[in-house]
Design a protein around this motif. Structure first.
Motif, PDB file in Angstrom:
ATOM      1  N   LYS A 323     -30.980 -87.458  48.665  1.00  0.00           N
ATOM      2  CA  LYS A 323     -29.848 -88.377  48.558  1.00  0.00           C
ATOM      3  C   LYS A 323     -28.480 -87.718  48.450  1.00  0.00           C
ATOM      4  CE  LYS A 323     -32.404 -92.191  48.228  1.00  0.00           C
ATOM      5  NZ  LYS A 323     -32.303 -93.329  49.167  1.00  0.00           N
ATOM      6  N   VAL A 324     -28.400 -86.585  47.796  1.00  0.00           N
ATOM      7  CA  VAL A 324     -27.104 -86.077  47.352  1.00  0.00           C
ATOM      8  C   VAL A 324     -26.408 -85.188  48.361  1.00  0.00           C
ATOM      9  CG1 VAL A 324     -25.934 -84.692  45.586  1.00  0.00           C
ATOM     10  CG2 VAL A 324     -27.789 -86.257  44.925  1.00  0.00           C
ATOM     11  N   LYS A 325     -27.124 -84.262  48.975  1.00  0.00           N
ATOM     12  CA  LYS A 325     -26.455 -83.194  49.729  1.00  0.00           C
ATOM     13  C   LYS A 325     -25.644 -83.705  50.930  1.00  0.00           C
ATOM     14  CE  LYS A 325     -30.297 -81.878  52.804  1.00  0.00           C
ATOM     15  NZ  LYS A 325     -31.222 -80.784  53.182  1.00  0.00           N
ATOM     16  N   GLN A 326     -26.008 -84.865  51.468  1.00  0.00           N
ATOM     17  CA  GLN A 326     -25.249 -85.412  52.588  1.00  0.00           C
ATOM     18  C   GLN A 326     -24.498 -86.689  52.223  1.00  0.00           C
ATOM     19  OE1 GLN A 326     -26.975 -84.975  56.672  1.00  0.00           O
ATOM     20  NE2 GLN A 326     -28.885 -84.577  55.592  1.00  0.00           N
ATOM     21  N   HIS A 330     -19.310 -86.383  48.667  1.00  0.00           N
ATOM     22  CA  HIS A 330     -19.198 -84.923  48.557  1.00  0.00           C
ATOM     23  C   HIS A 330     -19.291 -84.443  47.101  1.00  0.00           C
ATOM     24  CE1 HIS A 330     -18.101 -81.005  50.437  1.00  0.00           C
ATOM     25  NE2 HIS A 330     -17.748 -80.730  49.185  1.00  0.00           N
ATOM     26  N   PHE A 331     -20.531 -84.240  46.663  1.00  0.00           N
ATOM     27  CA  PHE A 331     -20.764 -83.653  45.350  1.00  0.00           C
ATOM     28  C   PHE A 331     -20.761 -82.132  45.524  1.00  0.00           C
ATOM     29  CE2 PHE A 331     -22.531 -87.887  45.195  1.00  0.00           C
ATOM     30  CZ  PHE A 331     -22.067 -88.357  43.978  1.00  0.00           C
ATOM     31  N   HIS A 332     -19.738 -81.499  45.004  1.00  0.00           N
ATOM     32  CA  HIS A 332     -19.527 -80.073  45.246  1.00  0.00           C
ATOM     33  C   HIS A 332     -20.640 -79.202  44.658  1.00  0.00           C
ATOM     34  CE1 HIS A 332     -15.605 -81.973  45.697  1.00  0.00           C
ATOM     35  NE2 HIS A 332     -15.203 -80.916  46.396  1.00  0.00           N
ATOM     36  N   LEU A 333     -21.043 -79.527  43.440  1.00  0.00           N
ATOM     37  CA  LEU A 333     -22.065 -78.735  42.758  1.00  0.00           C
ATOM     38  C   LEU A 333     -23.016 -79.668  42.026  1.00  0.00           C
ATOM     39  CD1 LEU A 333     -23.282 -76.083  41.617  1.00  0.00           C
ATOM     40  CD2 LEU A 333     -21.542 -76.193  39.796  1.00  0.00           C
ATOM     41  N   THR A 334     -24.304 -79.507  42.292  1.00  0.00           N
ATOM     42  CA  THR A 334     -25.337 -80.267  41.591  1.00  0.00           C
ATOM     43  C   THR A 334     -26.133 -79.320  40.708  1.00  0.00           C
ATOM     44  OG1 THR A 334     -25.517 -81.892  43.382  1.00  0.00           O
ATOM     45  CG2 THR A 334     -27.380 -81.738  41.867  1.00  0.00           C
ATOM     46  N   LEU A 335     -26.436 -79.775  39.514  1.00  0.00           N
ATOM     47  CA  LEU A 335     -27.216 -78.983  38.561  1.00  0.00           C
ATOM     48  C   LEU A 335     -28.528 -79.704  38.272  1.00  0.00           C
ATOM     49  CD1 LEU A 335     -24.328 -78.128  36.062  1.00  0.00           C
ATOM     50  CD2 LEU A 335     -25.174 -76.722  37.963  1.00  0.00           C
ATOM     51  N   SER A 336     -29.636 -79.005  38.462  1.00  0.00           N
ATOM     52  CA  SER A 336     -30.967 -79.587  38.262  1.00  0.00           C
ATOM     53  C   SER A 336     -31.863 -78.617  37.509  1.00  0.00           C
ATOM     54  CB  SER A 336     -31.604 -79.941  39.613  1.00  0.00           C
ATOM     55  OG  SER A 336     -30.849 -80.903  40.320  1.00  0.00           O
ATOM     56  N   GLY A 337     -33.062 -79.066  37.239  1.00  0.00           N
ATOM     57  CA  GLY A 337     -34.080 -78.244  36.578  1.00  0.00           C
ATOM     58  C   GLY A 337     -35.449 -78.672  37.082  1.00  0.00           C
ATOM     59  N   HIS A 338     -36.291 -79.141  36.154  1.00  0.00           N
ATOM     60  CA  HIS A 338     -37.548 -79.828  36.461  1.00  0.00           C
ATOM     61  C   HIS A 338     -38.693 -78.921  36.921  1.00  0.00           C
ATOM     62  CE1 HIS A 338     -40.170 -83.129  37.540  1.00  0.00           C
ATOM     63  NE2 HIS A 338     -40.199 -82.764  38.805  1.00  0.00           N
ATOM     64  N   GLU A 370     -25.988 -75.977  51.225  1.00  0.00           N
ATOM     65  CA  GLU A 370     -26.102 -76.663  52.508  1.00  0.00           C
ATOM     66  C   GLU A 370     -24.889 -77.572  52.678  1.00  0.00           C
ATOM     67  OE1 GLU A 370     -29.831 -78.423  53.798  1.00  0.00           O
ATOM     68  OE2 GLU A 370     -30.889 -77.405  52.160  1.00  0.00           O
ATOM     69  N   PHE A 371     -24.363 -77.619  53.878  1.00  0.00           N
ATOM     70  CA  PHE A 371     -23.216 -78.487  54.197  1.00  0.00           C
ATOM     71  C   PHE A 371     -22.017 -78.214  53.282  1.00  0.00           C
ATOM     72  CE2 PHE A 371     -27.154 -80.971  54.999  1.00  0.00           C
ATOM     73  CZ  PHE A 371     -27.099 -80.982  56.387  1.00  0.00           C
ATOM     74  N   GLY A 372     -21.888 -76.967  52.840  1.00  0.00           N
ATOM     75  CA  GLY A 372     -20.787 -76.624  51.967  1.00  0.00           C
ATOM     76  C   GLY A 372     -20.930 -77.151  50.545  1.00  0.00           C
ATOM     77  N   ARG A 373     -22.125 -77.583  50.183  1.00  0.00           N
ATOM     78  CA  ARG A 373     -22.386 -78.105  48.849  1.00  0.00           C
ATOM     79  C   ARG A 373     -23.473 -77.269  48.189  1.00  0.00           C
ATOM     80  NH1 ARG A 373     -22.215 -84.443  50.807  1.00  0.00           N
ATOM     81  NH2 ARG A 373     -20.525 -84.104  52.283  1.00  0.00           N
ATOM     82  N   TYR A 374     -23.360 -77.102  46.896  1.00  0.00           N
ATOM     83  CA  TYR A 374     -24.267 -76.214  46.172  1.00  0.00           C
ATOM     84  C   TYR A 374     -25.159 -76.988  45.206  1.00  0.00           C
ATOM     85  CZ  TYR A 374     -21.281 -72.322  47.708  1.00  0.00           C
ATOM     86  OH  TYR A 374     -20.583 -71.413  48.460  1.00  0.00           O
ATOM     87  N   ILE A 375     -26.342 -76.404  44.979  1.00  0.00           N
ATOM     88  CA  ILE A 375     -27.199 -76.859  43.886  1.00  0.00           C
ATOM     89  C   ILE A 375     -27.716 -75.630  43.161  1.00  0.00           C
ATOM     90  CG2 ILE A 375     -29.248 -76.969  45.397  1.00  0.00           C
ATOM     91  CD1 ILE A 375     -30.352 -79.179  43.552  1.00  0.00           C
ATOM     92  N   ASN A 376     -27.740 -75.715  41.837  1.00  0.00           N
ATOM     93  CA  ASN A 376     -28.420 -74.696  41.039  1.00  0.00           C
ATOM     94  C   ASN A 376     -29.622 -75.342  40.375  1.00  0.00           C
ATOM     95  OD1 ASN A 376     -28.670 -72.021  39.683  1.00  0.00           O
ATOM     96  ND2 ASN A 376     -28.471 -73.312  37.863  1.00  0.00           N
ATOM     97  N   VAL A 377     -30.798 -74.754  40.610  1.00  0.00           N
ATOM     98  CA  VAL A 377     -32.022 -75.227  39.963  1.00  0.00           C
ATOM     99  C   VAL A 377     -32.364 -74.244  38.853  1.00  0.00           C
ATOM    100  CG1 VAL A 377     -34.410 -75.940  40.270  1.00  0.00           C
ATOM    101  CG2 VAL A 377     -32.779 -76.213  42.155  1.00  0.00           C
ATOM    102  N   ASN A 378     -32.117 -74.680  37.627  1.00  0.00           N
ATOM    103  CA  ASN A 378     -32.390 -73.852  36.453  1.00  0.00           C
ATOM    104  C   ASN A 378     -33.895 -73.711  36.253  1.00  0.00           C
ATOM    105  OD1 ASN A 378     -32.905 -73.679  33.345  1.00  0.00           O
ATOM    106  ND2 ASN A 378     -30.768 -73.036  33.575  1.00  0.00           N
ATOM    107  N   ARG A 379     -34.345 -72.512  35.919  1.00  0.00           N
ATOM    108  CA  ARG A 379     -35.780 -72.249  35.756  1.00  0.00           C
ATOM    109  C   ARG A 379     -36.349 -72.786  34.448  1.00  0.00           C
ATOM    110  NH1 ARG A 379     -33.059 -68.669  38.515  1.00  0.00           N
ATOM    111  NH2 ARG A 379     -33.932 -67.521  40.281  1.00  0.00           N
ATOM    112  N   GLY A 380     -35.492 -73.333  33.616  1.00  0.00           N
ATOM    113  CA  GLY A 380     -35.966 -73.970  32.391  1.00  0.00           C
ATOM    114  C   GLY A 380     -35.823 -73.080  31.166  1.00  0.00           C
ATOM    115  N   PHE A 381     -35.587 -73.730  30.038  1.00  0.00           N
ATOM    116  CA  PHE A 381     -35.407 -73.057  28.755  1.00  0.00           C
ATOM    117  C   PHE A 381     -36.742 -72.944  28.015  1.00  0.00           C
ATOM    118  CE2 PHE A 381     -34.367 -73.015  24.230  1.00  0.00           C
ATOM    119  CZ  PHE A 381     -33.285 -72.154  24.154  1.00  0.00           C
ATOM    120  N   GLY A 382     -37.571 -73.972  28.140  1.00  0.00           N
ATOM    121  CA  GLY A 382     -38.848 -74.005  27.435  1.00  0.00           C
ATOM    122  C   GLY A 382     -40.025 -73.844  28.381  1.00  0.00           C
ATOM    123  N   PHE A 383     -41.150 -74.424  27.987  1.00  0.00           N
ATOM    124  CA  PHE A 383     -42.371 -74.296  28.781  1.00  0.00           C
ATOM    125  C   PHE A 383     -43.261 -75.499  28.515  1.00  0.00           C
ATOM    126  CE2 PHE A 383     -42.494 -71.899  24.859  1.00  0.00           C
ATOM    127  CZ  PHE A 383     -43.641 -72.350  24.224  1.00  0.00           C
TER     128      PHE A 383
END
Length: 408
Positions: A323-326, A330-338, A370-383
Motif C-alpha cells: 500500500k505505501v511505497k506507491q 509520498h511517504f518519505h520514510l517508513t519504519l517497520s519491524g515484525h 524504491e521509487f525514491g522512498r525508504y523503509i527500515n525494517v528493524n530486526r527487533g529488540f526482543g524475541f
C-alpha cells in the motif's frame, strides 16, 4: 493427526541419527546419554502437543523447551542427511558392482566412520549456535546507524535524528540487567525522537508490569511515539469473552500513556522548527499473510498535506509493499519491524545478508529503497518463539535525516 505424524518422523530421525553415534563410539555411557536426552525431548514434545498445543501464549518455559528441541533436533537432521546420502551412494555403487559381476563388498567400516565423524562435526555447529543464541545472542544488542538524504527535507531538519526500536515482546524477557543495559543504550543515542513500531507484549498487557518503570525512562527531545503491532491486540489468547479482550487492549494503551509514550492510533503529529515542520504518521497494524488489518492510512493522514515531509510508523513491512511505497501522498520514510529477521541468519556487511524469512517477506531487515522512498525494517529488540538469536542480533536503529546537497 498431523502432530502424530510429526512425532513419528522425529522418532525415525532420532533412530537414524543414532547410527552415526554408534559408528563413532562403542561407549555404553554415551549411548545411554543419547537415548536419555532423546527420550526426555520426546516426552516434552508429546506433553507440549497434547496438553499445551492449543495454547497460543508463548511463555518463557514453553519457549525454552522449543529452543532445546531445536538445538537437539536440527543437528540430528543434518546427521540424517549425511548418513542417508552415504547410504544412497553405497546402495547404487553396490548394485553397479553386482551387475558388473564383482564379488567385493563396497561397505567399508573405515569409510562409514569417516563420514559419521564429518557429519557429527558439522552437526555440532548448529547445536552450539542455537545454545549460544539462547544464552548470549538474545541480549547481544547492536546499534545500527544510517544517514538518509532527501531533496525535499526542510532545512531546519537537516541532521534530525530518530531512534527506532521494535518488537519488545516483554513477556519473553528473563534478565532485567541486560534489558536495562539496552534501555540505557537507547537513551545514550540522544536522538531527537524515539519511535517504537509495535509488539510491546506477546499477548497480554500484564506482561509489562515488571518492565513499565524501566521503559518509562526512555526520553528524547521530541518525545517517545509508538504504534500497535499484531501481538498487542491480544488476538492469540483464548479469552473468556470479548469484554476481557477489550479491557486488555485498553490497559495496554493506558500503560503506554503512563510510561510517557504517545501512542498513535491511525493518527499524526507534527514536529516544528522555526516555522518548518515534518509529519509523523502512525497506523495500527496492517499486514498480509492473515495478519490483522486495522491500519487506516486515510484516517492517519487527516490534516496532512501531500507536500509535507512524512515519516510513517507501520509495524508490518508487507504494508509498505502492498500500500505505501506507491501511495501518491509520498511517504518519505517508513519504519517497520515484525519479522525479527526470524532471529536466525547470516549477516556479514557488504558480503551476505540471509535468513529464511526472506522467502516470506521481501523487506525483512535493514534499509530498502524504491521509487525514491525508504523503509527500515528493524530486526527487533526482543524475541519470541525460539528464546534466542543466532546471527540476527537485537537492534537499536539510529537514522539521521540529511538534506541532499546539489552538486552542480
Amino acid at each position: 493427526m498431523r502432530w502424530f505424524i510429526f512425532i513419528i518422523i522425529y522418532i525415525l530421525v532420532d533412530i537414524y541419527a543414532f547410527q552415526a553415534v554408534k559408528t563413532i563410539t562403542k561407549s555404553p555411557w554415551l549411548h545411554g546419554l543419547y537415548v536419555f536426552i532423546s527420550l526426555a525431548v520426546l516426552a516434552g514434545l508429546i506433553y507440549e502437543l497434547s496438553f499445551m498445543g492449543s495454547a497460543k501464549m508463548m511463555e518463557p518455559p514453553k519457549m525454552y523447551f522449543f529452543g532445546i528441541f531445536l538445538a537437539v533436533f536440527v543437528p540430528k537432521l543434518l546427521l540424517v542427511i549425511f548418513m542417508f546420502g552415504e547410504d544412497i551412494v553405497r546402495f547404487f555403487v553396490g548394485i553397479f558392482m553386482k551387475v558388473a559381476g564383482s564379488d567385493q563388498s563396497f561397505y567399508m567400516p573405515s569409510r562409514r566412520k569417516f563420514v559419521s565423524t564429518i557429519a557429527l562435526g558439522i552437526a555440532a555447529i548448529p547445536f552450539a549456535s542455537l545454545i549460544y543464541g539462547m544464552v548470549q545472542g538474545k541480549y547481544n544488542y547492536k546499534v545500527l546507524k544510517y544517514a538518509l538524504e532527501f531533496d525535499d527535507l526542510p532545512d531546519e531538519f537537516d541532521g534530525f535524528t530518530l531512534t527506532q526500536i521494535s518488537d519488545v515482546h516483554s513477556g519473553s524477557f528473563d534478565n532485567h540487567h541486560k534489558v536495562e543495559y539496552a534501555v540505557n543504550l537507547i537513551n545514550e543515542q540522544q536522538s531527537d525522537v524515539i519511535l517504537f513500531t509495535g509488539d510491546l507484549v506477546n499477548n497480554i498487557a500484564d506482561e509489562m508490569n515488571d518492565w513499565k518503570q524501566l521503559f518509562s525512562t526512555l526520553k528524547a527531545k521530541e518525545g517517545v511515539f509508538s504504534v500497535l503491532g499484531n501481538h498487542d491486540y491480544g488476538d492469540y489468547v483464548k479469552w473468556e469473552n470479548t469484554t476481557e479482550k477489550t479491557k486488555n487492549l485498553e490497559k495496554l494503551k493506558t500503560l503506554q500513556k503512563e510510561m510517557g509514550w504517545n501512542l498513535l492510533l491511525n493518527e499524526n503529529r507534527y514536529f516544528e522548527r522555526n516555522g518548518q515542520k515534518i509529519a509523523l504518521v502512525g497506523v495500527e497494524n496492517w499486514g498480509e499473510n492473515g495478519f490483522k488489518q486495522a491500519g487506516d492510512l486515510d484516517k492517519a493522514c487527516e490534516g496532512i498535506s501531500d507536500k509535507d515531509f512524512k515519516i510513517l510508523m507501520s509495524h508490518d513491512p508487507s504494508h509498505w509493499q502492498a500500500k505505501v511505497k506507491q501511495d501518491p501522498r509520498h511517504f518519505h520514510l517508513t519504519l517497520s519491524g515484525h519479522t525479527h529477521g526470524m532471529q536466525f541468519g547470516i549477516e556479514i556487511p557488504g558480503i551476505i545478508k540471509w535468513s529464511p524469512i526472506k522467502y516470506r517477506y521481501k523487506n525483512w531487515a535493514g534499509i530498502y529503497e524504491e521509487f525514491g522512498r525508504y523503509i527500515n525494517v528493524n530486526r527487533g529488540f526482543g524475541f519470541l518463539g525460539y528464546p534466542g538469536r543466532v546471527g540476527i542480533w537485537p537492534e537499536i536503529t539510529v537514522i539521521q535525516l540529511k538534506k541532499k546537497q546539489n552538486t552542480v
